[in-house]
Write a protein that holds these residues in place. Structure first.
Motif, short mmCIF file in Angstrom:
data_model
loop_
_atom_site.label_atom_id
_atom_site.label_comp_id
_atom_site.label_asym_id
_atom_site.label_seq_id
_atom_site.Cartn_x
_atom_site.Cartn_y
_atom_site.Cartn_z
N HIS A 193 -3.05 6.66 -15.85
CA HIS A 193 -3.73 5.48 -16.39
C HIS A 193 -4.36 4.66 -15.27
CE1 HIS A 193 -0.65 2.55 -15.12
NE2 HIS A 193 0.26 3.41 -15.52
N PRO A 194 -5.23 3.72 -15.63
CA PRO A 194 -5.83 2.87 -14.61
C PRO A 194 -4.79 1.94 -13.97
CG PRO A 194 -6.99 2.63 -16.71
CD PRO A 194 -5.77 3.44 -16.96
N ALA A 195 -4.85 1.80 -12.68
CA ALA A 195 -4.05 0.85 -11.90
C ALA A 195 -4.61 0.87 -10.48
CB ALA A 195 -2.57 1.21 -11.90
N ASN A 196 -4.49 -0.22 -9.79
CA ASN A 196 -4.99 -0.28 -8.42
C ASN A 196 -3.87 -0.38 -7.38
OD1 ASN A 196 -7.24 -2.00 -10.14
ND2 ASN A 196 -8.08 -0.52 -8.72
N PHE A 197 -2.69 -0.85 -7.80
CA PHE A 197 -1.60 -1.15 -6.86
C PHE A 197 -0.32 -0.42 -7.28
CE2 PHE A 197 -4.28 -4.90 -7.57
CZ PHE A 197 -4.90 -4.98 -6.32
N TYR A 198 0.49 0.00 -6.32
CA TYR A 198 1.74 0.68 -6.65
C TYR A 198 2.66 -0.22 -7.47
CZ TYR A 198 4.36 -1.82 -3.04
OH TYR A 198 4.98 -2.79 -2.28
N THR A 199 2.51 -1.54 -7.33
CA THR A 199 3.35 -2.48 -8.08
C THR A 199 3.04 -2.46 -9.58
OG1 THR A 199 1.80 -4.26 -7.57
CG2 THR A 199 3.71 -4.02 -6.12
N TYR A 255 -8.13 2.01 -0.34
CA TYR A 255 -8.55 0.81 0.37
C TYR A 255 -7.46 -0.24 0.17
CZ TYR A 255 -11.43 -3.04 2.03
OH TYR A 255 -11.93 -4.10 2.74
N ASP A 256 -7.17 -1.01 1.20
CA ASP A 256 -6.16 -2.06 1.09
C ASP A 256 -6.80 -3.30 0.45
OD1 ASP A 256 -4.03 -3.77 1.31
OD2 ASP A 256 -3.90 -3.70 3.49
N ILE A 257 -6.88 -3.28 -0.87
CA ILE A 257 -7.56 -4.33 -1.63
C ILE A 257 -6.92 -5.70 -1.43
CG2 ILE A 257 -8.15 -5.14 -3.96
CD1 ILE A 257 -8.22 -2.13 -4.79
N ASN A 258 -5.60 -5.74 -1.49
CA ASN A 258 -4.89 -7.03 -1.44
C ASN A 258 -4.33 -7.38 -0.07
OD1 ASN A 258 -2.88 -5.13 -1.39
ND2 ASN A 258 -1.75 -5.92 -3.14
N ALA A 259 -4.73 -6.66 0.97
CA ALA A 259 -4.37 -6.93 2.37
C ALA A 259 -2.85 -7.03 2.59
CB ALA A 259 -5.07 -8.20 2.86
N ASP A 260 -2.09 -6.15 1.90
CA ASP A 260 -0.63 -6.15 2.09
C ASP A 260 -0.17 -5.05 3.05
OD1 ASP A 260 -0.95 -3.85 0.56
OD2 ASP A 260 0.55 -4.40 -0.94
N GLY A 261 -1.12 -4.33 3.65
CA GLY A 261 -0.78 -3.26 4.59
C GLY A 261 -0.57 -1.90 3.92
N GLU A 262 -0.70 -1.84 2.61
CA GLU A 262 -0.56 -0.58 1.86
C GLU A 262 -1.92 -0.23 1.25
OE1 GLU A 262 2.10 1.22 1.86
OE2 GLU A 262 3.65 -0.21 2.47
N PHE A 263 -2.24 1.07 1.24
CA PHE A 263 -3.46 1.49 0.58
C PHE A 263 -3.33 1.31 -0.92
CE2 PHE A 263 -4.42 4.12 4.41
CZ PHE A 263 -5.66 3.59 4.66
N ASP A 264 -4.39 0.85 -1.55
CA ASP A 264 -4.52 0.75 -2.99
C ASP A 264 -5.62 1.74 -3.38
OD1 ASP A 264 -2.80 -1.63 -2.88
OD2 ASP A 264 -4.55 -2.60 -2.00
#
Length: 141
Positions: A89-95, A108-117
């Motif tokens: 399904h659609p999602a951008n973040f592992y959270t 790409y690290d969309i939310n600048a948390d150091g993890e790729f999204d």
């Protein structure tokens, strides 16, 4: 039980990295020998296939189209031992994941948390559904 169409599609999800927080991969969908879809994938890390905190084990599964109010049109992965309601399904973040597979365009690290999204998730699921409207066999390696 849902059946795939006569034009059987196959997909391979190559898991590229699992850093203990998330798993990144690439998925290709084939019709015969032709690649008809390519995208980035995002999953939770592998934690003994535990519901809500782990990606599913490597193996061969069936991805069947499904619609829900929360995710719209997407896929459900069948025959996951000890698990149910595993989706693509659609999602951008592992959270945003609870064991499912998110599909997108690139990392790409969309939310600048150091993890790729992953980017363009909603567009990517539309393209995947257009390429394999009846579902596909999914091999995760």
């Amino acid at each position: 039980m849902n059946k795939l169409s006569n034009e059987h599609k196959r997909a391979i999800l190559f898991r590229l990295s699992d850093n203990g927080t998330q798993t990144l991969g690439r998925m290709q969908v084939f019709s015969g020998l032709d690649v008809i879809y390519e995208g980035a994938t995002l999953e939770l890390p592998f934690k003994a296939n535990i519901q809500n905190i782990s990606c599913i084990p490597t193996g061969v599964y069936r991805a069947i189209p499904r619609t829900s109010e929360k995710h719209g049109k997407h896929y459900i992965i069948e025959d996951v031992l000890g698990r149910k309601l595993i989706l693509i399904h659609p999602a951008n973040f592992y959270t945003q994941l609870r064991g499912c597979i998110a599909i997108g365009g690139d990392f790409y690290d969309i939310n600048a948390d150091g993890e790729f999204d992953i980017t363009n998730s909603r567009r990517s699921i539309r393209h995947l559904l257009a390429a394999a409207p009846d579902g596909f066999e999914l091999t995760i390696i």
